[in-house]
Design an enzyme around this catalytic site. Structure first.
Site, mmCIF file in Angstrom:
data_model
loop_
_atom_site.group_PDB
_atom_site.id
_atom_site.type_symbol
_atom_site.label_atom_id
_atom_site.label_comp_id
_atom_site.label_asym_id
_atom_site.label_seq_id
_atom_site.Cartn_x
_atom_site.Cartn_y
_atom_site.Cartn_z
ATOM 1 N N GLY A 1 25.749 -7.283 21.403
ATOM 2 C CA GLY A 1 26.365 -8.576 21.109
ATOM 3 C C GLY A 1 27.374 -8.607 19.985
ATOM 4 N N CYS B 1 45.346 -16.042 45.242
ATOM 5 C CA CYS B 1 45.396 -17.437 45.682
ATOM 6 C C CYS B 1 44.236 -18.237 45.110
ATOM 7 C CB CYS B 1 45.416 -17.477 47.199
ATOM 8 S SG CYS B 1 46.788 -16.521 47.847
HETATM 9 C C1 LIG Z 1 25.091 -7.092 28.256
HETATM 10 C C2 LIG Z 1 23.954 -6.653 27.415
HETATM 11 C C3 LIG Z 1 24.184 -5.933 26.244
HETATM 12 C C4 LIG Z 1 25.561 -5.621 25.704
HETATM 13 O O1 LIG Z 1 26.194 -6.746 25.205
HETATM 14 P P1 LIG Z 1 27.560 -6.586 24.376
HETATM 15 O O2 LIG Z 1 27.933 -7.963 24.013
HETATM 16 O O3 LIG Z 1 28.551 -5.970 25.298
HETATM 17 O O4 LIG Z 1 27.266 -5.738 23.197
HETATM 18 C C5 LIG Z 1 23.076 -5.494 25.538
HETATM 19 N N1 LIG Z 1 21.807 -5.756 25.954
HETATM 20 C C6 LIG Z 1 21.568 -6.451 27.081
HETATM 21 C C7 LIG Z 1 20.175 -6.710 27.483
HETATM 22 C C8 LIG Z 1 22.622 -6.926 27.848
HETATM 23 O O5 LIG Z 1 22.369 -7.636 28.947
#
Ligand SMILES: *Cc1c(COP(=O)(O)O)cnc(C)c1O
Length: 431
Positions: free
Chosen positions: A238, A358
């Site tokens: 995240g 489109c």
């Molecule tokens: C998508 C996801 C991530 C990675 O998220 P980022 O924002 O790209 O770092 C990590 N853990 C889980 C469980 C995810 O679904």
């Protein structure tokens, strides 16, 4: 922050001129910088060095085999969300024993596949899934390593489509119910309670929600370690990246001109807050970054086809579309748009840059001031390394784009452009 820069008015990826690549390989074309991927991985890895830790790169951000191989060679583990991703990781030389398997809807076949290849842990998202894994493992006479994903009910303050850690999201088990679930799971015969996991959302640009989530879950992790002997705590991915770097303006001060609330999270800031709060747990800490590792490492090159001036707007129509890059249409994703060759006058125009698909949602920006590029000119959509190609489709029967990996002054085609034949290859006549 990334290895794309102008040199004598031409945009380069490391030592490679992007205009030359666009001419040689045609557009739309994804180009990735291996130096950027290396440096982002290394920065994150070293910022956590005080912890016993493992990076689990989130494969869904960019799953090209060459990218996975590069990361596997650095010692990365992988966070997967399907058996198909596990297949990719293994094909790229990644170690299943370093894979965590997330996702709310794992099927029987996927669970069997992951058990057979002895992954590190399943991150379980519901009680029903836990029972299902226990049942399958028991039939296979195996013990399934499991962590339960806790939903800490923390507001990640990101786009609502990429927020995952609130009670109203489909992800994880409610914080209040987690302890009881571990208690009942401890009686399952074919489950090994190995860890606890959380992931509160994507593209977080403030450290506060991470602090809040860690502070909420760390005491629970400590308790579970004591009661059930868990070994790891995965704090998810995240970490947000900067999408607006004002590359084309030549402004070097993009960092300082930003207001505090617009500043992205830095790794140092993240580590400074998170590491001390985790250190005393004595657990192995897992991190699941996707966007942070690859987001700034990729661009999507495109060619301007037409310009259309209407009463209300001017449209610059380019040859990449939402089938190549869906982030703007899907969750209002922002991508800087810059010319591969700067024009001498640096003239700008307020336009919509749109694709050929489109669909009204097929745009890359609306009413934005961009360089006044013309039909025939090449452009780059910046920071497309994450959730770019992996979300591509052949909608409108447009073949999938090619992908290139740059390493210093060398450019390798890591995915050929799909041909029309390949596009229809698996279709059959009805009886
Ligand atoms: C998508 C996801 C991530 C990675 O998220 P980022 O924002 O790209 O770092 C990590 N853990 C889980 C469980 C995810 O679904």
């Amino acid at each position: 922050m990334h290895d794309f820069h102008y040199q004598d008015g031409s945009l380069y990826c490391e030592g490679v001129n992007l205009e030359s690549l666009a001419k040689e390989h045609a557009t739309p074309l994804y180009v990735y910088s291996s130096a950027t991927i290396h440096s982002h991985y290394d920065r994150l890895d070293s910022s956590l060095e005080e912890l016993d830790h493992q990076i689990e790169y989130a494969v869904k951000a960019n799953s090209n085999l060459s990218i996975l191989k590069l990361l596997a060679e650095k010692g990365s583990g992988f966070d997967i969300v399907s058996a198909g991703e596990l297949y990719r990781v293994m094909a790229a030389g990644g170690d299943p024993a370093k894979c965590t398997f997330a996702g709310v809807g794992k099927t029987r076949e996927e669970i069997k596949y992951a058990l057979k290849h002895q992954i590190y842990a399943f991150n379980v998202e519901s009680e029903a899934e836990l029972r299902f894994i226990d049942e399958i493992a028991s039939k296979m006479d195996l013990i399934a390593p499991v962590a339960i994903r806790v939903n800490p009910n923390v507001d990640a303050k990101t786009h609502k489509y990429i927020s995952t850690g609130k009670s109203e999201n489909k992800f994880g088990i409610e914080f209040e119910a987690v302890e009881a679930l571990y208690e009942s799971a401890s009686h399952f015969t074919n489950i090994h309670l190995k860890g606890i996991q959380m992931h509160i959302g994507s593209q977080l640009t403030s450290v506060k929600p991470f602090i809040e989530a860690v502070e909420k879950v760390a005491p629970l992790a400590a308790k579970l370690k004591e009661r059930h002997g868990i070994e790891f705590f995965s704090i998810g991915g995240g970490i947000g990246i900067v999408y607006d770097t004002s590359l084309d303006s030549g402004r070097e001060d993009w960092w300082t001109h930003k207001k505090d609330e617009d500043r992205p999270l830095t790794v140092n800031q993240y580590a400074k807050e998170v590491v001390p709060r985790l250190k005393k747990l004595g657990l192995k800490i897992l991190l699941e970054p996707g966007r942070f590792i690859v987001g700034n490492a990729g661009v999507l090159l495109s060619t301007c086809l037409y310009e259309k001036r209407g009463n209300a707007k001017t449209f610059k129509i380019v040859d990449a579309g939402m089938n190549d890059l869906i982030r703007p249409a899907l969750y209002e994703g922002y991508h800087e748009i810059v010319p591969l060759k700067q024009n001498k006058s640096h003239s700008h125009a307020i336009v919509d840059v749109v694709g050929p698909i489109c669909e009204t949602g097929d745009f890359f920006c609306q009413d934005r001031e961009v360089a006044n590029f013309k039909p025939g000119d090449h452009i780059a959509l910046m920071s497309c390394g994450a959730y770019g190609f992996t979300m591509a489709s052949t909608y409108n029967s447009r073949p999938l784009a090619a992908e290139i990996l740059v390493d210093q002054d060398q450019a390798s085609v890591i995915r050929r452009r799909q041909t029309y034949e390949e596009m229809i290859d698996s279709e059959r006549e009805a009886l």
